[in-house]
Scaffold this active site. Structure first.
Site, PDB file in Angstrom:
ATOM      1  N   GLU A 150      41.106  34.371  42.698  1.00 11.09           N
ATOM      2  CA  GLU A 150      39.886  33.805  42.101  1.00 11.09           C
ATOM      3  C   GLU A 150      39.894  32.282  42.023  1.00 11.09           C
ATOM      4  O   GLU A 150      39.994  31.699  40.933  1.00 11.09           O
ATOM      5  CB  GLU A 150      39.636  34.405  40.713  1.00 11.09           C
ATOM      6  CG  GLU A 150      39.387  35.889  40.761  1.00 11.09           C
ATOM      7  CD  GLU A 150      38.728  36.455  39.505  1.00 11.09           C
ATOM      8  OE1 GLU A 150      38.481  35.687  38.554  1.00 11.09           O
ATOM      9  OE2 GLU A 150      38.431  37.660  39.481  1.00 11.09           O
ATOM     10  N   GLU A 207      40.169  43.662  42.577  1.00 11.00           N
ATOM     11  CA  GLU A 207      40.021  43.891  41.129  1.00 11.00           C
ATOM     12  C   GLU A 207      38.655  44.478  40.831  1.00 11.00           C
ATOM     13  O   GLU A 207      37.663  44.055  41.418  1.00 11.00           O
ATOM     14  CB  GLU A 207      40.118  42.576  40.328  1.00 11.00           C
ATOM     15  CG  GLU A 207      41.512  42.088  40.078  1.00 11.00           C
ATOM     16  CD  GLU A 207      41.541  40.811  39.232  1.00 11.00           C
ATOM     17  OE1 GLU A 207      40.667  40.640  38.359  1.00 11.00           O
ATOM     18  OE2 GLU A 207      42.442  40.005  39.468  1.00 11.00           O
TER      19      GLU A 207
HETATM   20  C1  FCB Z   1      39.616  38.337  36.457  1.00 16.05           C
HETATM   21  C2  FCB Z   1      41.045  37.844  36.517  1.00 16.05           C
HETATM   22  C3  FCB Z   1      42.026  38.783  35.869  1.00 16.05           C
HETATM   23  C4  FCB Z   1      41.475  39.397  34.604  1.00 16.05           C
HETATM   24  C5  FCB Z   1      40.114  39.992  34.839  1.00 16.05           C
HETATM   25  C6  FCB Z   1      39.510  40.672  33.634  1.00 16.05           C
HETATM   26  O1  FCB Z   1      38.764  37.242  36.532  1.00 16.05           O
HETATM   27  O2  FCB Z   1      41.426  37.642  37.853  1.00 16.05           O
HETATM   28  O3  FCB Z   1      43.223  38.091  35.680  1.00 16.05           O
HETATM   29  O4  FCB Z   1      41.480  38.470  33.591  1.00 16.05           O
HETATM   30  O5  FCB Z   1      39.241  38.988  35.282  1.00 16.05           O
END
Ligand code: FCB
Length: 489
Positions: free
Chosen positions: A207, A395
């Site tokens: 990210e 994610e």
């Molecule tokens: C993302 C992050 C991760 C976690 C999730 C909820 O932005 O990459 O580390 O905090 O959100």
């Protein structure tokens, strides 16, 4: 018979039914999938047989043991120990104590049936001051942990930078200093040379947009700075250059089968409804809204509109840097949580972002607006636009106000609802031929949620942060069934 049921026996029966949730027998599940006179199972809810189901975590959020085995300090140690920066002053000093308890957590992964697991390496465990002499004890930890995963039949996916920059590098300007990009590449090359016999997939960074904007733009994440537009644009350029140099280093030090990519939180534009005009607008929005991150990685150039918008604040760059940044990746990882709605528009750009009303639903974290279609449109637009051959959802998941019920269980029905709806959209993408190869649920465990500290739980296993006891939630049972049956349940 039914007349014999009193309220009390009915309650007992219902209680029995909920207790059965803790022991989901697959034979029971199989029988519910058999055709019946009134119901024929919909085969389209299934995933390909080689689909990789996984979980995701990050070093600073789970490891703890911040002063052990020669680890240096990171910007998150500094930031979380600065009064007023995190909820309740929470820090990652202990977190999930994964550094010591990874064996137990890998047993849980195995029990879930996970095929893969995404974790990150703490740069300051490998190079305590960011550069210079490596720390062998740091690498030892990752070797042992990865061996545990491999013994459990779980494929490791390794992120090299999930935001824990060594503090000494920040003291020399952090990502504002071009040398940080070079130091990152050295760290990547060294680490990959040591781990590539065991790990096939590496992601350079997690990210980019989040750590750039939150950390250096509005200052709510480490290192807590608020740079002006010009400095931020130049820093952003050094971040993507760091990715490119990291990619080169992975290629130079990996094995022939090493795969390199990114875990990016693109803004996934969702056509506000699926008309041909809105879909075309979403394609344009994908490139423009992600111009300084995923677009430049995929195309090796900034869009004209991005440079024009910045004008005198645009970053300085060379042609050589741009070709490093745009070098092809083996896969694109997408972190997808919330939607951005887009519609066709008669303006010069051809699209407009559609604002949400105050009543738009969100999960327990205010920022986490619900938009399951992101798991369809995100991968589809990326595959269509850049002809990407392999996509992973690196994610996806949600927070919930989890509590332990009187019977010891955690009934996170909101998380199950969230996951089921998002996975339904992911299945739609896969069924249409979008090359999504795997899905990593954030997160295996409740953990240190950055500035929100321990107030927002994202795990499918509940962690008591005093005793470190883990309790799998209802969503863990849900995910186990999804994996076992390879379909949305
Ligand atoms: C993302 C992050 C991760 C976690 C999730 C909820 O932005 O990459 O580390 O905090 O959100």
């Amino acid at each position: 018979m039914s007349a014999k049921f009193t309220r009390r026996t009915l309650a007992r029966l219902l209680g029995g039914a909920s207790a059965a949730l803790t022991l989901p027998g697959h034979d029971v599940l199989a029988s519910t999938l058999e055709p019946s006179p009134t119901h024929t199972p919909n085969p389209s809810r299934t995933f390909p047989s080689d689909f990789l189901w996984g979980s995701a975590t990050a070093s600073y959020q789970v490891e703890g043991a911040v002063n052990e085995a020669g680890r240096g300090r990171s910007i998150w140690d500094t930031f979380s120990h600065t009064p007023g920066k995190t909820h309740n002053g929470d820090t990652g000093d202990i977190a999930d104590d994964y550094f010591h308890r990874y064996g137990e957590d890998i047993r849980f992964m195995k029990d879930l049936g996970l095929k893969t697991c995404r974790f990150s390496i703490a740069w300051p465990r490998i190079f305590p001051t960011g550069t210079g002499a490596p720390n062998p004890q740091g690498l030892d930890f990752y070797h042992k942990m990865i061996d545990g995963l491999l013994e459990a039949g779980i494929q490791p996916f390794c992120t090299l930078y999930h935001w824990d920059l060594p503090q000494p590098l920040q003291d020399r300007g952090g990502w504002e200093n071009r040398d940080t990009a070079k130091a990152f590449a050295d760290y990547c090359g060294y680490t990959v040379s040591k781990l590539a016999d065991k790990v096939q997939h590496f992601m350079t960074m997690n990210e980019m947009r989040t750590f750039v904007e939150q950390g250096y733009g509005i200052g709510v994440h480490a290192p807590g700075l608020r740079l002006d537009e010009k400095r931020l644009a130049q820093l952003t350029h050094y971040v993507v250059l760091g990715h490119g140099l990291g990619l080169q280093a992975i290629r130079a030090h990996g094995r022939p089968n090493t795969k390199a990519g990114i875990a990016d939180n693109l803004t996934p534009p969702i056509p506000v409804f699926e008309s041909p005009e809105n879909i075309a607008a979403a394609h344009t929005a994908l490139r423009e809204e992600n111009a300084m991150f995923l677009t430049v990685l995929q195309e090796g150039r900034y869009t004209d509109r991005y440079l024009k918008r910045l004008g005198a604040n645009a970053p300085h760059f060379t042609a050589e840097e741009m070709s490093i940044i745009g070098a092809p990746m083996d896969f694109t990882g997408l972190n997808i949580y919330q939607p951005t709605y887009v519609r066709a528009d008669s303006s010069e750009s051809g699209y407009a972002l559609v604002p949400n009303p105050a009543s738009y639903p969100h999960m327990y974290s205010d920022w986490l607006k619900i938009g399951p279609e992101g798991l369809y449109w995100g991968p589809r637009l990326v595959a269509d636009t850049w002809k990407v051959k392999a996509i992973y959802i690196t994610e996806n998941g949600t927070s919930s106000s989890d509590t332990i019920a009187a019977d010891g269980q955690v009934y996170d029905t909101d998380r199950v609802m969230f996951l089921r709806n998002y996975l339904t959209q992911l299945q739609r993408a896969v069924a249409e031929g979008v090359p999504v190869k795997g899905y990593f649920l954030w997160s295996l465990l409740d953990n240190f949620e950055w500035a929100d500290g321990y107030s927002k739980r994202f795990g499918i296993s509940y962690v008591d942060f005093i005793t470190q006891k883990r309790t799998p939630k209802l969503s863990a049972h849900f995910y186990k069934e999804v994996i076992a049956s390879n379909r949305v349940v």
